[in-house]
Design a protein around this motif. Structure first.
Motif, PDB file in Angstrom:
ATOM      1  N   LYS A  91       0.818  -1.209   0.000  1.00  0.00           N
ATOM      2  CA  LYS A  91       0.000   0.000   0.000  1.00  0.00           C
ATOM      3  C   LYS A  91       0.856   1.265   0.000  1.00  0.00           C
ATOM      4  CE  LYS A  91      -4.160  -1.930   2.095  1.00  0.00           C
ATOM      5  NZ  LYS A  91      -5.230  -1.717   3.114  1.00  0.00           N
ATOM      6  N   GLY A  92       2.162   1.056  -0.118  1.00  0.00           N
ATOM      7  CA  GLY A  92       3.068   2.200  -0.184  1.00  0.00           C
ATOM      8  C   GLY A  92       3.282   2.911   1.131  1.00  0.00           C
ATOM      9  N   VAL A  93       3.102   2.184   2.251  1.00  0.00           N
ATOM     10  CA  VAL A  93       3.279   2.778   3.574  1.00  0.00           C
ATOM     11  C   VAL A  93       4.327   1.983   4.351  1.00  0.00           C
ATOM     12  CG1 VAL A  93       2.173   3.391   5.757  1.00  0.00           C
ATOM     13  CG2 VAL A  93       0.890   3.576   3.624  1.00  0.00           C
ATOM     14  N   LEU A 107      13.321   6.664   9.100  1.00  0.00           N
ATOM     15  CA  LEU A 107      14.524   7.024   9.843  1.00  0.00           C
ATOM     16  C   LEU A 107      15.563   7.552   8.862  1.00  0.00           C
ATOM     17  CD1 LEU A 107      14.912   3.880  12.146  1.00  0.00           C
ATOM     18  CD2 LEU A 107      14.265   6.173  12.917  1.00  0.00           C
ATOM     19  N   ARG A 108      16.321   8.535   9.283  1.00  0.00           N
ATOM     20  CA  ARG A 108      17.351   9.080   8.400  1.00  0.00           C
ATOM     21  C   ARG A 108      18.412   8.024   8.072  1.00  0.00           C
ATOM     22  NH1 ARG A 108      18.970  14.986  10.964  1.00  0.00           N
ATOM     23  NH2 ARG A 108      16.899  15.547  11.778  1.00  0.00           N
ATOM     24  N   GLY A 109      18.648   7.849   6.774  1.00  0.00           N
ATOM     25  CA  GLY A 109      19.707   6.961   6.324  1.00  0.00           C
ATOM     26  C   GLY A 109      20.720   7.687   5.460  1.00  0.00           C
ATOM     27  N   GLN A 110      20.453   8.956   5.206  1.00  0.00           N
ATOM     28  CA  GLN A 110      21.344   9.769   4.371  1.00  0.00           C
ATOM     29  C   GLN A 110      22.619  10.102   5.142  1.00  0.00           C
ATOM     30  OE1 GLN A 110      19.456  13.202   2.651  1.00  0.00           O
ATOM     31  NE2 GLN A 110      21.382  14.304   2.436  1.00  0.00           N
ATOM     32  N   PRO A 111      23.785   9.916   4.537  1.00  0.00           N
ATOM     33  CA  PRO A 111      25.029  10.219   5.237  1.00  0.00           C
ATOM     34  C   PRO A 111      25.115  11.683   5.653  1.00  0.00           C
ATOM     35  CG  PRO A 111      25.465   8.918   3.260  1.00  0.00           C
ATOM     36  CD  PRO A 111      24.027   9.346   3.191  1.00  0.00           C
ATOM     37  N   GLY A 112      25.820  11.929   6.738  1.00  0.00           N
ATOM     38  CA  GLY A 112      26.026  13.285   7.224  1.00  0.00           C
ATOM     39  C   GLY A 112      26.001  13.320   8.738  1.00  0.00           C
ATOM     40  N   TRP A 113      26.911  14.093   9.339  1.00  0.00           N
ATOM     41  CA  TRP A 113      26.954  14.163  10.800  1.00  0.00           C
ATOM     42  C   TRP A 113      25.687  14.802  11.359  1.00  0.00           C
ATOM     43  CZ3 TRP A 113      26.855  18.451  14.074  1.00  0.00           C
ATOM     44  CH2 TRP A 113      26.935  19.700  13.459  1.00  0.00           C
ATOM     45  N   GLY A 159      11.686   0.421   6.910  1.00  0.00           N
ATOM     46  CA  GLY A 159      11.794   1.849   6.639  1.00  0.00           C
ATOM     47  C   GLY A 159      11.295   2.245   5.267  1.00  0.00           C
ATOM     48  N   GLU A 160      11.481   3.520   4.969  1.00  0.00           N
ATOM     49  CA  GLU A 160      11.033   4.102   3.713  1.00  0.00           C
ATOM     50  C   GLU A 160      11.841   3.563   2.536  1.00  0.00           C
ATOM     51  OE1 GLU A 160      14.360   6.753   5.313  1.00  0.00           O
ATOM     52  OE2 GLU A 160      12.764   5.451   6.092  1.00  0.00           O
ATOM     53  N   ASP A 161      11.357   3.783   1.329  1.00  0.00           N
ATOM     54  CA  ASP A 161      12.094   3.401   0.134  1.00  0.00           C
ATOM     55  C   ASP A 161      13.381   4.226   0.040  1.00  0.00           C
ATOM     56  OD1 ASP A 161      10.092   1.630  -0.591  1.00  0.00           O
ATOM     57  OD2 ASP A 161       9.065   3.076  -1.885  1.00  0.00           O
ATOM     58  N   ASN A 162      14.444   3.576  -0.412  1.00  0.00           N
ATOM     59  CA  ASN A 162      15.732   4.248  -0.600  1.00  0.00           C
ATOM     60  C   ASN A 162      16.147   5.060   0.631  1.00  0.00           C
ATOM     61  OD1 ASN A 162      15.867   3.399  -3.413  1.00  0.00           O
ATOM     62  ND2 ASN A 162      14.349   4.995  -3.834  1.00  0.00           N
ATOM     63  N   PRO A 163      16.236   4.421   1.785  1.00  0.00           N
ATOM     64  CA  PRO A 163      16.558   5.154   3.020  1.00  0.00           C
ATOM     65  C   PRO A 163      17.928   5.822   2.985  1.00  0.00           C
ATOM     66  CG  PRO A 163      16.714   2.787   3.367  1.00  0.00           C
ATOM     67  CD  PRO A 163      16.067   2.984   2.038  1.00  0.00           C
ATOM     68  N   GLU A 164      18.830   5.296   2.175  1.00  0.00           N
ATOM     69  CA  GLU A 164      20.167   5.885   2.095  1.00  0.00           C
ATOM     70  C   GLU A 164      20.136   7.295   1.488  1.00  0.00           C
ATOM     71  OE1 GLU A 164      19.478   4.092  -1.927  1.00  0.00           O
ATOM     72  OE2 GLU A 164      18.990   3.570   0.160  1.00  0.00           O
ATOM     73  N   LYS A 165      18.977   7.668   0.918  1.00  0.00           N
ATOM     74  CA  LYS A 165      18.823   9.004   0.335  1.00  0.00           C
ATOM     75  C   LYS A 165      17.921   9.905   1.178  1.00  0.00           C
ATOM     76  CE  LYS A 165      19.372   7.232  -4.391  1.00  0.00           C
ATOM     77  NZ  LYS A 165      18.730   7.098  -5.733  1.00  0.00           N
ATOM     78  N   SER A 166      17.427   9.389   2.277  1.00  0.00           N
ATOM     79  CA  SER A 166      16.476  10.136   3.092  1.00  0.00           C
ATOM     80  C   SER A 166      17.130  10.763   4.317  1.00  0.00           C
ATOM     81  CB  SER A 166      15.330   9.221   3.562  1.00  0.00           C
ATOM     82  OG  SER A 166      14.496   8.885   2.492  1.00  0.00           O
TER      83      SER A 166
END
Length: 431
Positions: A171-173, A178-184, A231-238
């Motif tokens: 259902k797309g949910v 959670l943040r997966g995007q790199p960065g301090w 988690g969300e789709d493509n968490p490494e970008k979120s």
């Protein structure tokens, strides 16, 4: 001729003009718009603003304040930089101004915020514009539909179980965002609060790196598994902005992040307005685990306009300014999270009623002196309060983001990170 020559011991007369460097976020830009008509008109002090994106403003402040060139009289600094800048002698202590300015009411500044903006000598070196902590946001309607109940003070174990049950990829949910995007300042921030409450730490009191200790490793594996599985789709970008969009668009059942995220979710234009519940940051071994962050005003020690600079700082952090924003722009836009009195104002409670109590509680319970189960070598909850942490946090999060997408294991990422962390720790061991 004699009357025309001032004594060399006299202090120069201050000009009615100051230069302010600030981060270009929406609330700061609103301040810029209001300053001329309200502050300058009342005091006669002209304020020349320079507004830059966060990364650029940090670099510019560091450059100008380190040189003590006096290019800027006042600049936005966060609780990440304040103690270090105070130690280096770049910031002017504010205690004497505070004592004389009875209308400012320093006692009204929330204690965790005060502590985070004080130096090791106990003096105040910055005044807050707004403050935030972190908490867990969840979709009440989704939980009702699925027969799920959110504990009043959840553990991370309970959140993982709820994320599994709420996860509905068809259902797309997602179960959680959670943040997966790199960065301090991106993934490393929420991850570090999880590490803290699991009993881990980046460094022990003696500056020994502890990234491969069981508590740090367990917390990190838990975080990676949770975002990877539910988690969300493509968490490494979120990052923060990505998760805000995901939650606002109804694509996630839960979100753990900054208390500042609640305002956009409850805005009149938000599709999820009145559908969100708010509970404290999840815990494991600690009583609380919310982070602490504030953008604040610091005065360059070399400023030649200290009295005018303080007048601006006092006004920009005042109850008076908050009342002005409430009247002109709406109480939901007030730069809150710094003053006890704000949370007691009927107008603010009405505008931010869905999340104001949870926000106040999160900030009040944040303890930058002891965020985990052991003593630390420096202040900080979601960060380690030394300049080197920006680079270290970036590098470690890049390794862990690679673990999220399956390019390496968490243990391999932490083994690489341990060496980087210890090199930072060794610098402070020698001091």
């Amino acid at each position: 001729m004699l009357t025309g020559c001032g004594s060399q011991d006299e202090k120069p007369v201050e000009q009615k003009s100051i230069r302010v460097l600030m981060v270009d976020n929406p609330q700061m830009l609103e301040l810029k718009k209001l300053t001329k008509e309200h502050f300058t008109k009342k005091t006669g002090i002209r304020v020349d603003f320079t507004a830059l994106p966060e990364n650029e403003v940090r670099e510019e402040v560091h450059t100008d304040f380190s040189l003590q060139s006096g290019k800027y009289d006042v600049a936005t600094v966060s609780n990440f930089e304040t103690r270090d800048y105070a130690r280096r002698g770049w910031l002017k202590p504010l205690d004497s101004f505070i004592t004389k300015d009875r209308g400012f009411d320093q006692s009204d500044i929330m204690l965790p915020i005060q502590l985070s903006l004080s130096g090791a000598d106990g003096k105040v070196y910055a005044e807050p514009f707004y403050g935030e902590s972190s908490f867990l946001m969840y979709r009440k309607d989704i939980f009702d539909q699925l027969g799920l109940e959110m504990p009043k003070k959840p553990t991370w174990g309970q959140i993982a179980s709820l994320a599994e049950k709420a996860d509905r990829p068809k259902k797309g949910v997602s179960g959680i965002c959670l943040r997966g995007q790199p960065g301090w300042g991106e993934m490393t921030a929420p991850l570090t609060t999880v590490v803290n409450t699991f009993g881990g730490t980046w460094f022990d009191k003696g500056w020994n790196a502890r990234l491969t200790d069981a508590a740090f490793a367990d917390a990190t594996q838990f975080y990676v598994d949770l975002v990877r599985d539910y988690g969300e789709d493509n968490p490494e970008k979120s990052g923060y902005a990505g998760c805000l969009r995901t939650m606002k668009n109804g694509k996630s059942a839960m979100w753990y992040d900054a208390t500042a995220g609640a305002g956009p979710l409850e805005a009149d234009s938000s599709p999820v307005k009145d559908k969100i519940g708010y509970v404290p940051a999840p815990i494991e071994e600690t009583k609380s685990s919310g982070w602490l962050y504030t953008w604040a005003w610091g005065m360059q020690k070399a400023s030649e306009q200290p009295r005018s600079a303080w007048e601006f700082m006092s006004w920009a952090s005042s109850k008076e300014y908050e009342k002005l924003v409430g009247k002109e722009l709406g109480w939901e836009n007030v730069p809150a999270g710094k003053r006890e009195s704000t949370f007691q104002r009927p107008e603010y409670k009405k505008a931010a009623g869905a999340f104001s109590e949870a926000t106040e509680k999160a900030i009040r319970e944040a303890d930058p002196r002891r965020p985990g189960v052991q003593r630390r070598p420096t202040l900080g909850i979601q960060f380690v309060g030394v300049p080197e942490f920006t680079g270290l946090g970036d590098r470690v999060s890049e390794e862990l983001s690679a673990a999220i997408v399956g390019k390496q294991s968490v243990s391999a990422a932490l083994r690489k990170a341990q060496g980087d962390a210890q090199r930072v720790g060794d610098r402070y061991k020698r001091r």
